[in-house]
Design an enzyme around this catalytic site. Structure first.
Site, short mmCIF file in Angstrom:
data_model
loop_
_atom_site.label_atom_id
_atom_site.label_comp_id
_atom_site.label_asym_id
_atom_site.label_seq_id
_atom_site.Cartn_x
_atom_site.Cartn_y
_atom_site.Cartn_z
N ASP A 104 0.87 -1.42 0.43
CA ASP A 104 0.36 0.09 -0.21
C ASP A 104 0.91 1.34 -0.47
O ASP A 104 1.44 1.23 0.30
CB ASP A 104 -0.71 -0.04 1.12
CG ASP A 104 -2.20 1.01 0.74
OD1 ASP A 104 -2.33 1.09 -0.31
OD2 ASP A 104 -2.51 1.39 1.75
N LEU B 20 11.25 -19.94 -4.17
CA LEU B 20 10.04 -19.73 -3.79
C LEU B 20 8.55 -19.42 -4.77
O LEU B 20 8.71 -19.35 -5.90
CB LEU B 20 10.23 -17.85 -3.93
CG LEU B 20 9.73 -16.79 -3.22
CD1 LEU B 20 8.57 -16.88 -1.92
CD2 LEU B 20 9.92 -15.48 -3.69
N HIS C 171 2.61 3.48 -9.11
CA HIS C 171 2.31 2.05 -9.04
C HIS C 171 4.11 1.33 -9.90
O HIS C 171 4.15 0.42 -9.99
CB HIS C 171 1.00 1.81 -9.96
CG HIS C 171 0.02 2.49 -9.33
ND1 HIS C 171 -0.27 1.70 -7.68
CD2 HIS C 171 -0.79 2.75 -10.05
CE1 HIS C 171 -1.71 2.26 -7.78
NE2 HIS C 171 -1.39 2.96 -8.80
N GLU D 201 1.34 -13.82 12.55
CA GLU D 201 1.46 -11.82 12.97
C GLU D 201 2.05 -11.06 11.93
O GLU D 201 2.12 -10.88 11.09
CB GLU D 201 3.28 -12.54 13.36
CG GLU D 201 3.51 -13.79 14.14
CD GLU D 201 3.03 -13.26 15.58
OE1 GLU D 201 2.80 -12.48 15.99
OE2 GLU D 201 1.71 -13.75 16.26
C1 IPE Z 1 -5.52 -2.61 -0.59
O1 IPE Z 1 -5.11 -1.22 -0.21
C2 IPE Z 1 -5.78 -3.34 -1.48
C3 IPE Z 1 -4.07 -3.59 -2.25
C4 IPE Z 1 -2.95 -3.53 -1.41
C5 IPE Z 1 -4.01 -3.87 -3.57
P1 IPE Z 1 -6.40 0.02 -0.72
O2 IPE Z 1 -5.97 1.08 -1.08
O3 IPE Z 1 -7.02 -0.49 -2.45
O4 IPE Z 1 -6.97 -0.37 0.56
P2 IPE Z 1 -7.80 0.67 1.50
O5 IPE Z 1 -8.94 1.30 0.33
O6 IPE Z 1 -7.13 1.94 1.75
O7 IPE Z 1 -8.65 0.14 2.76
C1 IPE Z 2 -1.80 0.31 -3.20
O1 IPE Z 2 -1.01 1.50 -3.23
C2 IPE Z 2 -1.51 -0.41 -5.03
C3 IPE Z 2 -2.74 -0.75 -5.04
C4 IPE Z 2 -4.08 -1.07 -4.49
C5 IPE Z 2 -2.80 -1.36 -6.33
P1 IPE Z 2 -2.26 2.24 -3.67
O2 IPE Z 2 -2.49 3.25 -4.48
O3 IPE Z 2 -3.49 1.75 -2.26
O4 IPE Z 2 -1.68 4.06 -3.01
P2 IPE Z 2 -2.16 4.69 -1.50
O5 IPE Z 2 -2.99 3.43 -0.91
O6 IPE Z 2 -3.76 5.62 -2.43
O7 IPE Z 2 -1.39 6.02 -1.34
MG MG Z 3 -4.02 2.10 -0.91
#
Ligand code: IPE
Ligand code: IPE
Ligand code: MG
Length: 249
Positions: free
Chosen positions: A29, A140, A46, A216
């Site tokens: 995230d 892996l 990304h 964990e």
């Molecule tokens: C969770 O992240 C999904 C992925 C990492 C693919 P999100 O950014 O979508 O989650 P929320 O919306 O903050 O809960």
């Molecule tokens: C995680 O990063 C990637 C996906 C959910 C695909 P985010 O796109 O959720 O990035 P933030 O959370 O908005 O910073």
């Molecule tokens: Mg996110």
């Protein structure tokens, strides 16, 4: 060639870890916020995140971890703007095309969980190509969660159980957690020992709801594109210090 050798020389030796997990799952995230901090479009985040995937998979291999499950696209991520979804799918295809050779070199076996048949056809094709190309590897297991939702998985599992009961293959009275696990997408893998979420968020966001009962949890403040080899080792070291009790003493 010369560049590659330099990169390999710079790779730090993995630390000695007493208790290496068998299965690590990561909620990757913070890509968007990483990009925003740099005044860049979210898609740049990304793109940068793909390098962390490579680095963590390599670190896993070096520690002898058997399974790495990465949350790459959730069932809820379809709510995002169409342009971001398209960019994510294109990045996935590019990642698979460019990394399959690397996976073969590193003995990585690629797999996927989620409602894969609802992904764009091109993404499915790249996925199947890489899965097939790496099927004989026995290092892996790199498992990508794509169009994945824990609730959806449990519903698909319930459907599978019902079918088995209807077909006389399963006696309802026998159903228990162990048997139910065999109806989930993750039926071939052990439950994650360690769950990592980056970017400091303290939530699960529909990831592996059933499987993380006793995982964990380590939360890293770093955004996913900044989460690299040493951060991964640190998280595993933190895991190694935990005492797991599974409800016992
Ligand atoms: C969770 O992240 C999904 C992925 C990492 C693919 P999100 O950014 O979508 O989650 P929320 O919306 O903050 O809960
Ligand atoms: C995680 O990063 C990637 C996906 C959910 C695909 P985010 O796109 O959720 O990035 P933030 O959370 O908005 O910073
Ligand atoms: Mg996110």
């Amino acid at each position: 060639m010369a560049k590659k050798e330099v990169v390999e020389e710079e790779r730090s030796a993995p630390p000695e870890i007493a208790n290496v997990p068998q299965h690590v799952a990561i909620i990757m995230d913070g890509n968007g916020r990483w990009a925003a901090e740099r005044g860049k479009p979210r898609t740049e985040g990304h793109r940068a995140g793909a390098e962390s995937v490579r680095a963590c998979a390599e670190a896993c291999g070096d520690l002898g971890i058997r399974y790495l499950t990465l949350y790459a696209f959730s069932s809820e991520n379809w709510k995002r703007p169409k342009t971001e979804i398209t960019a994510l799918m294109t990045l996935l295809e590019r990642f698979l095309k460019s990394q399959t050779k690397e996976m073969l070199k590193n003995n990585i076996r690629l797999q996927a969980i989620g409602r894969i048949t609802d992904l764009p056809v091109k993404s499915q094709k790249s996925l199947h190509d890489s899965i097939e190309a790496t099927a004989d590897n026995d290092g892996l297991n790199l498992i990508l969660a794509l169009n994945y939702g824990g609730r959806e998985e449990i519903i698909d599992g319930v459907r599978s159980v019902l079918r088995h009961i209807q077909d006389g293959l399963l006696d309802e009275a026998m159903l228990d957690p162990q048997i139910f696990s065999k109806h989930l997408y993750t039926r071939y893998y052990p439950d994650p020992d360690l769950l990592i979420r980056t970017s400091g968020e303290m939530r699960i966001s529909n990831f592996l709801l059933w499987q993380i009962s006793y995982s964990e949890i380590v939360i890293s403040e770093k955004f996913w594109p900044d989460f690299k080899r040493e951060d991964f080792f640190q998280a595993v070291q933190e895991y190694s210090r935990r005492q797991r009790r599974f409800g016992g003493l």
